[in-house]
Structure formats: C-alpha cells, structure tokens
Design an enzyme around this catalytic site. Structure first.
Site, short mmCIF file in Angstrom:
data_model
loop_
_atom_site.label_atom_id
_atom_site.label_comp_id
_atom_site.label_asym_id
_atom_site.label_seq_id
_atom_site.Cartn_x
_atom_site.Cartn_y
_atom_site.Cartn_z
N CYS A 224 1.09 -1.19 -0.08
CA CYS A 224 0.04 -0.15 0.17
C CYS A 224 0.42 1.69 0.10
O CYS A 224 0.63 2.48 -0.50
CB CYS A 224 -0.98 -0.30 1.07
N HIS B 190 -3.72 7.43 3.75
CA HIS B 190 -3.81 6.14 2.37
C HIS B 190 -5.66 5.25 3.44
O HIS B 190 -5.47 5.78 4.81
CB HIS B 190 -2.78 4.80 3.07
N ASN C 158 -10.01 -0.13 0.08
CA ASN C 158 -8.60 -0.35 0.27
C ASN C 158 -7.78 -0.68 -0.70
O ASN C 158 -8.50 -1.85 -1.26
CB ASN C 158 -8.12 -0.55 1.81
C1 COA Z 1 -9.92 -5.37 9.79
C2 COA Z 1 -10.71 -4.53 11.29
C3 COA Z 1 -11.08 -3.64 10.88
C4 COA Z 1 -11.05 -5.41 12.44
O1 COA Z 1 -11.85 -4.36 13.52
P1 COA Z 1 -11.56 -4.57 14.49
O2 COA Z 1 -12.23 -3.52 15.81
O3 COA Z 1 -9.89 -4.95 15.24
O4 COA Z 1 -11.86 -6.06 15.38
P2 COA Z 1 -11.78 -7.50 16.00
O5 COA Z 1 -10.30 -8.01 15.19
O6 COA Z 1 -11.34 -6.83 17.08
O7 COA Z 1 -12.72 -7.96 15.14
C5 COA Z 1 -14.25 -8.26 16.43
C6 COA Z 1 -15.04 -9.62 16.29
O8 COA Z 1 -15.51 -8.71 14.75
C7 COA Z 1 -15.55 -10.27 13.88
N1 COA Z 1 -15.12 -9.62 12.38
C8 COA Z 1 -14.34 -9.45 11.62
N2 COA Z 1 -14.68 -9.34 10.21
C9 COA Z 1 -16.62 -9.26 10.51
C10 COA Z 1 -16.68 -9.07 9.68
N3 COA Z 1 -16.52 -8.22 8.36
N4 COA Z 1 -17.92 -8.85 9.46
C11 COA Z 1 -18.73 -9.14 11.54
N5 COA Z 1 -17.96 -9.43 11.98
C12 COA Z 1 -16.75 -9.17 12.00
C13 COA Z 1 -14.09 -10.73 14.14
O9 COA Z 1 -14.18 -12.05 13.56
C14 COA Z 1 -14.10 -10.15 16.11
O10 COA Z 1 -15.38 -11.28 16.00
P3 COA Z 1 -15.12 -12.60 17.20
O11 COA Z 1 -14.92 -10.38 18.55
O12 COA Z 1 -15.80 -12.91 17.97
O13 COA Z 1 -13.66 -12.91 17.29
C15 COA Z 1 -9.71 -3.66 12.14
O14 COA Z 1 -8.34 -4.45 12.40
C16 COA Z 1 -8.46 -3.06 10.42
O15 COA Z 1 -8.74 -2.27 9.77
N6 COA Z 1 -7.39 -3.26 10.35
C17 COA Z 1 -6.07 -2.78 9.79
C18 COA Z 1 -6.30 -3.27 8.82
C19 COA Z 1 -5.67 -2.64 7.58
O16 COA Z 1 -5.69 -1.49 7.13
N7 COA Z 1 -4.94 -3.31 6.48
C20 COA Z 1 -4.18 -3.16 5.28
C21 COA Z 1 -3.32 -2.11 5.83
S1 COA Z 1 -2.09 -1.29 4.43
#
Ligand code: COA
Length: 343
Positions: free
Chosen positions: A130, A270, A300
């Site tokens: 990215c 980003h 993204n």
């Molecule tokens: C992926 C992301 C959105 C998850 O958000 P979060 O607040 O960290 O959520 P968590 O990882 O705590 O997950 C919480 C719950 O939601 C669930 N969950 C994950 N994706 C889900 C979806 N699409 N729909 C519903 N529930 C979802 C998980 O399974 C977890 O459930 P659990 O508590 O029963 O295990 C976030 O971590 C993120 O954006 N990370 C960076 C990703 C990124 O930008 N990557 C590219 C970088 S260039």
C-alpha cells in the site's frame, strides 16, 4: 522558486545542483462494477453496520472478468496524459507500483507500455504494497532531479479482488480494485515533491502477506487447498502499526520541510480504514476539512489508494497550484511513507 517561501526545501541542501520534480498531472480509473456492503452480507457472515462502523467502507469496485491490473493502470495513465496535454511517446519511464501484477513476470509496467504505445519508455514494477505509490513517486523523482529523464509516469494499480479470500469476512470486506497515475516533470519556478520519508520493518513481514505463489511456496494443489494464494492479515496488530508508522512518517516529513501542519492544505492518507485515518489525523492535529477521504466508495485499493484520492482531490478543486499537500501511506512489508508536495 516562490518568493515568499514559507517552508524549507530539504533537497536544496549541499548546493542542490539537480532539478525540482513536480506532479504535473494526474488521472485515475476505477472499474464499473460496484460491490456494496449489502451484497457482501450475502457472501459472508457480516453486516453493513459492522463494516461501516469498523472501517467506514460502504462499497468497493471490482474489475470485470477480463479486466486486469495493466488495463486499469493504462486507463488511469491515459487520463493523466490527457489531463497534462501529453502523448505517450513523450514518456521516458513507466513505474508501476502493485502487489497484484497481471503475472509474476514480465512486469505490469511493460504491459502498460505496450497498451499505451509508449515505445520510448523504459518500464519496471516496484512492490511496496500500500506504500507503493509514494515509493514510486520518490523513485521517479530521482530521475527527474538527476536530469536523466524529462517525463516519468508513475502508476499505483491493483486488482485485489483476485487475491482476496471471498470466504474470509476478516479481510474480504476491506479491499477493492482501481488505479491512479501521476506524471512527473520538472516545472520551472516550482518546488514540487519536497520530501518523501520512506521506511520499512521486515520483522513484521508476516502480519500482512500472501504466502503462496512465490519461490518459497510455488503453486501446488496443496498450497491452493491451504489458502496460501490469498491475502492473509493480522488486522488488530496491523491497525496499531499503521497508526504509529503513518504518524511518525508524517511528522518527520513536516519536520524536514519546517512546515507546521496548519500550513498543509490537504492531507491525503492511505484509505484503509476510517478509524486509522481519524486516529492519525487527531494525533497530527489536523482539522477534518484538511483530510481527504474516499474509502467509503472504494475500500482499500493498496498502491492505487492515494493515487486515486489525489486525482479526485485535484478534480474536486481541493488542491490549487502552490498549496502544500501531505500524502501518508502504510502497507505490507511493513512499509510506510509520507511525502510533502508543493502543488
Ligand atoms: C480488520 C479490522 C477492521 C477489524 O476491526 P477490529 O475492531 O480490530 O475488530 P476485531 O479484530 O476486534 O474483531 C472483532 C470481531 O469482529 C469479527 N469480524 C471480523 N470481520 C468481520 C466482518 N466483516 N463482519 C462481522 N464481524 C467481523 C471478528 O471475528 C471478531 O469477532 P470475535 O470477537 O467473535 O472474535 C481492523 O483491525 C483493521 O482495519 N485493521 C487494519 C487493516 C488494514 O488496514 N490493513 C491494510 C493495511 S494497508
């Protein structure tokens, strides 16, 4: 150069015998097909409410079956050429930043060269996930500054839909397809790209990766079965790293140019997650109207993300000649970068 200069050009130290490098035009392309959160609800166990509140994404674009990274890259490039009043035979070098090349080799840049008919141009790809677009800008800038080339075409392009696991709700809701392009040239009396702070941390390489398909795990029936040809991510840890790295890179870029954040007309971060953008913005001390956000429409798009956003910001009149723009990115590698540009 501007007479009332309110910033420092870090490239001007040591006598600066090179030329400045400006982004003289931009263009972007996103595929027609829109995939909404409501449609994703039918594919995986998710809801529009979860995706919107956790990421800010409402929809993303998907390439057509026969539309590949090089096609989208070439479309974005054609628009940048047209916006700059240039023809493809004026391009000296094409750099494509992508993690979803049409194939491992030849480079997507060579395929774009053929599609544009840019027969004079040298062409290669770079891979910084990215962060690729700003890495590519900085690389392209070196050729302009050194007087090696007059016109460099830099493209960020991705077909992430081809590597996403459409059964994994943790990742498939986040990504989309598209491309953005910029033309780099020397513009007299302009500072252009003032600085680009790039960084990497290979210790955290496995936080966000696609394990299969390279020389370590070539494609086999087993590797396909194990899902190793799909993007894999530790979302929580990636989130924390993104906020810290983007903040530090942005602050370092501003420090090098002796610019206060209040002097920045527009921050183009980003477009990965609205909460990452908000956390970085808050810590940088920027007002909401200083920050460009379009991830609700595209999700993204990795290397294409700030390239598309930059083009939209220009089209919407959010940036005028002479404005200072801060672009800041983060991605797999890990990699990060921040660039300050006098537009
Ligand atoms: C992926 C992301 C959105 C998850 O958000 P979060 O607040 O960290 O959520 P968590 O990882 O705590 O997950 C919480 C719950 O939601 C669930 N969950 C994950 N994706 C889900 C979806 N699409 N729909 C519903 N529930 C979802 C998980 O399974 C977890 O459930 P659990 O508590 O029963 O295990 C976030 O971590 C993120 O954006 N990370 C960076 C990703 C990124 O930008 N990557 C590219 C970088 S260039």
């Amino acid at each position: 150069m501007s007479t009332t200069q309110i910033f420092k050009n870090p490239r001007a130290k040591h006598g600066f015998k090179g030329r400045t490098c400006s982004i003289t035009s931009v263009g972007s392309y996103v595929p027609e097909r829109v995939l909404t959160n409501a449609e994703l609800e039918k594919l995986v166990d998710t809801t529009d409410e979860w995706i919107t509140s956790r990421t800010g994404i409402k929809q993303r674009r998907l390439a057509a079956d026969a539309e590949f990274t090089s096609d989208m890259a070439a479309q974005a490039a054609r628009r940048a050429l047209e916006n700059g009043g240039l023809t493809s035979d004026q391009i000296d070098l094409i750099i494509v930043a992508t993690i979803t090349p049409d194939m491992l080799f030849p480079s997507t840049a060579c395929l774009v060269q053929q599609k544009l008919g840019a027969r004079r141009a040298a062409a290669f790809d770079i891979e910084a996930a990215c962060s690729g677009f700003i890495y590519a800008l900085e690389i392209g800038q070196q050729f302009i500054m050194s007087r090696t080339y007059e016109t460099v075409l830099v493209i960020g392009a991705e077909r992430l839909s081809s590597i996403v696991n459409w059964k994994d709700r943790n990742t498939c809701v986040l990504f989309g397809d598209g491309a953005g392009a910029a033309i780099l040239q020397h513009r007299p009396d302009a500072h252009g790209l003032l600085t680009a702070c790039m960084g990497a941390d290979g210790e955290k390489a496995m936080l966000l990766c696609m394990p299969g398909g390279g020389s370590r795990i070539p494609a086999t029936a087993d590797s396909v079965e194990a899902g190793l040809h799909h993007l894999q991510m530790d979302g929580k840890e990636t989130f924390k790293c993104a906020v810290n790295a983007m903040l530090n890179a942005a602050q370092e870029a501003l420090r090098r140019c002796e610019v206060d954040i209040s002097q920045i007309k527009l921050v183009i971060p980003h477009q990965a997650n609205r909460r990452i953008i908000d956390a970085v913005s808050e810590r940088l001390g920027v007002r909401p109207d200083q920050v460009f956000v379009n991830l609700d429409k595209y999700g993204n798009t990795s290397a294409a993300s700030v390239a598309i956003a930059l083009d939209e910001a220009v089209t919407q009149g959010r940036i005028q000649r002479g404005d200072l723009v801060l672009m800041v990115v983060f991605g797999a590698g890990l990699t990060w970068a921040a660039a300050v540009v006098e537009w």
